[in-house]
Design a protein around this motif. Sequence first.
Motif, PDB file in Angstrom:
ATOM      1  N   ALA A 261       1.905   2.642   6.438  1.00 13.60           N
ATOM      2  CA  ALA A 261       1.074   2.896   5.467  1.00 13.60           C
ATOM      3  C   ALA A 261       0.897   4.739   4.857  1.00 13.60           C
ATOM      4  O   ALA A 261       1.375   5.278   3.798  1.00 13.60           O
ATOM      5  CB  ALA A 261       0.493   2.050   4.461  1.00 13.60           C
ATOM      6  N   MET A 262       0.163   5.178   5.569  1.00 15.60           N
ATOM      7  CA  MET A 262      -0.374   6.295   6.367  1.00 15.60           C
ATOM      8  C   MET A 262       0.974   6.948   6.048  1.00 15.60           C
ATOM      9  O   MET A 262       0.737   8.430   5.755  1.00 15.60           O
ATOM     10  CB  MET A 262      -1.818   6.416   7.152  1.00 15.60           C
ATOM     11  CG  MET A 262      -2.882   5.940   7.070  1.00 15.60           C
ATOM     12  SD  MET A 262      -3.840   6.743   5.777  1.00 15.60           S
ATOM     13  CE  MET A 262      -3.995   8.115   7.128  1.00 15.60           C
ATOM     14  N   SER A 263       1.611   6.944   6.996  1.00 19.12           N
ATOM     15  CA  SER A 263       2.506   7.664   7.468  1.00 19.12           C
ATOM     16  C   SER A 263       3.846   7.639   6.045  1.00 19.12           C
ATOM     17  O   SER A 263       3.644   9.157   6.103  1.00 19.12           O
ATOM     18  CB  SER A 263       3.471   7.271   8.388  1.00 19.12           C
ATOM     19  OG  SER A 263       5.247   7.763   8.834  1.00 19.12           O
ATOM     20  N   ASN A 264       4.039   6.951   5.448  1.00 18.27           N
ATOM     21  CA  ASN A 264       4.648   7.141   4.646  1.00 18.27           C
ATOM     22  C   ASN A 264       4.303   7.429   3.427  1.00 18.27           C
ATOM     23  O   ASN A 264       4.499   8.735   2.732  1.00 18.27           O
ATOM     24  CB  ASN A 264       4.756   5.857   3.812  1.00 18.27           C
ATOM     25  CG  ASN A 264       5.896   4.553   4.826  1.00 18.27           C
ATOM     26  OD1 ASN A 264       6.411   5.583   5.782  1.00 18.27           O
ATOM     27  ND2 ASN A 264       5.616   3.508   4.332  1.00 18.27           N
ATOM     28  N   LYS A 265       3.384   7.862   3.338  1.00 23.19           N
ATOM     29  CA  LYS A 265       2.228   7.909   2.043  1.00 23.19           C
ATOM     30  C   LYS A 265       1.843   9.675   2.398  1.00 23.19           C
ATOM     31  O   LYS A 265       2.840  10.568   1.726  1.00 23.19           O
ATOM     32  CB  LYS A 265       0.339   7.980   2.344  1.00 23.19           C
ATOM     33  CG  LYS A 265      -0.223   7.940   0.956  1.00 23.19           C
ATOM     34  CD  LYS A 265      -1.344   8.479   1.338  1.00 23.19           C
ATOM     35  CE  LYS A 265      -2.644   7.189   0.870  1.00 23.19           C
ATOM     36  NZ  LYS A 265      -3.954   6.403   1.098  1.00 23.19           N
ATOM     37  N   ARG A 266       2.127  10.264   3.493  1.00 22.48           N
ATOM     38  CA  ARG A 266       2.448  11.622   4.799  1.00 22.48           C
ATOM     39  C   ARG A 266       3.636  12.103   3.758  1.00 22.48           C
ATOM     40  O   ARG A 266       3.667  13.816   3.571  1.00 22.48           O
ATOM     41  CB  ARG A 266       1.558  12.067   5.860  1.00 22.48           C
ATOM     42  CG  ARG A 266       0.815  12.401   6.148  1.00 22.48           C
ATOM     43  CD  ARG A 266       0.578  12.611   7.866  1.00 22.48           C
ATOM     44  NE  ARG A 266       1.483  11.833   8.287  1.00 22.48           N
ATOM     45  CZ  ARG A 266       0.017  10.449   9.155  1.00 22.48           C
ATOM     46  NH1 ARG A 266      -1.180  10.369   8.791  1.00 22.48           N
ATOM     47  NH2 ARG A 266       1.227   9.909  10.022  1.00 22.48           N
TER      48      ARG A 266
END
Length: 270
Positions: A261-266
Amino acid sequence: MTATTICLINQKGGCGKSSICFHLAGAFAQTGLHVLLIDSDPQGSLSQGFFGSEFVEALPPELTVAALLAPEKAGFGERRVIQRTQFDGIAICPANSHSARLNTPAPETTGLAQFALREFVDDLTAFDVILVDCPPNLYRCTWSAMVACDWCLVPVPPEDFGTQGLRVVHQAIEQARRLNPGLQCLGHVVTRSDSRLLVHRAYEQRLRELYGQSVLETVIPEFSAFKVALACRQPVSIHAPRSAAAVLTKQLSREILDHIAMSNKRTHVA
Ligand SMILES: Nc1ncnc2c1ncn2[C@@H]1O[C@H](COP(=O)(O)OP(=O)(O)OP(=O)(O)O)[C@@H](O)[C@H]1O
Ligand SMILES: [Mg+2]
């Protein structure tokens, strides 16, 4: 919506790839996610975890992953390969020795066949998470999984001080990126660890020094609960939901989803 696709790779045998797939599927399913397991290992361990070895070995090729990887796959009707398991939210594309002949070395020379698993996965819309269990080598079954997935996860037992094996795994990931630029390394997960052993603690520390944040915080210990649950053909979160093994598997499932999720947000912000 497309599924999150994760392959578990390491050419080291017995490091817990199939075990993690089996038990993670249970943890994901318990949170209401629809999970598809793809057994990309001709040993069929993951499939046997659900159905037993006799049943799995008797499956005809058209009902196994062999139907996805075989050049003559066109006539097989790919969706037939997806089997229900005894658990809500967990389906599996099983494997047995029929895929052994398809697990050839030098997979990068197999032309369009390299995308066979990718095509299959890209067409699926009914799943939230797809986990692909790979054999202990970097031949075609692992290669196809790396070409098909967005993420790879590398289970590492804290025993071998040499990082030689991991270097080869990382080279293979780099090579697969030529065909699948979206492939990202979710990280290394320390498995089968016994924190009472100095050598295990030392290896874990070394791994964290070498690979930093790409070593997941959650460590999977050597727990008999994993083996017992597998022997009872149940993911540990179903067989022994209050066990430390189940708690840690849940923690691992959360860490993986948070990381993604963090990576997708970035990626979105960038
Ligand atoms: N954390 C653990 N605690 C206890 N037993 C474990 C654990 N992880 C794996 N095992 C057991 O160790 C054996 C090997 O594990 P597993 O089959 O998952 O390894 P693998 O990496 O998939 O092996 P292969 O490379 O041959 O496919 C199995 O019997 C499994 O139940
Ligand atoms: Mg395995």
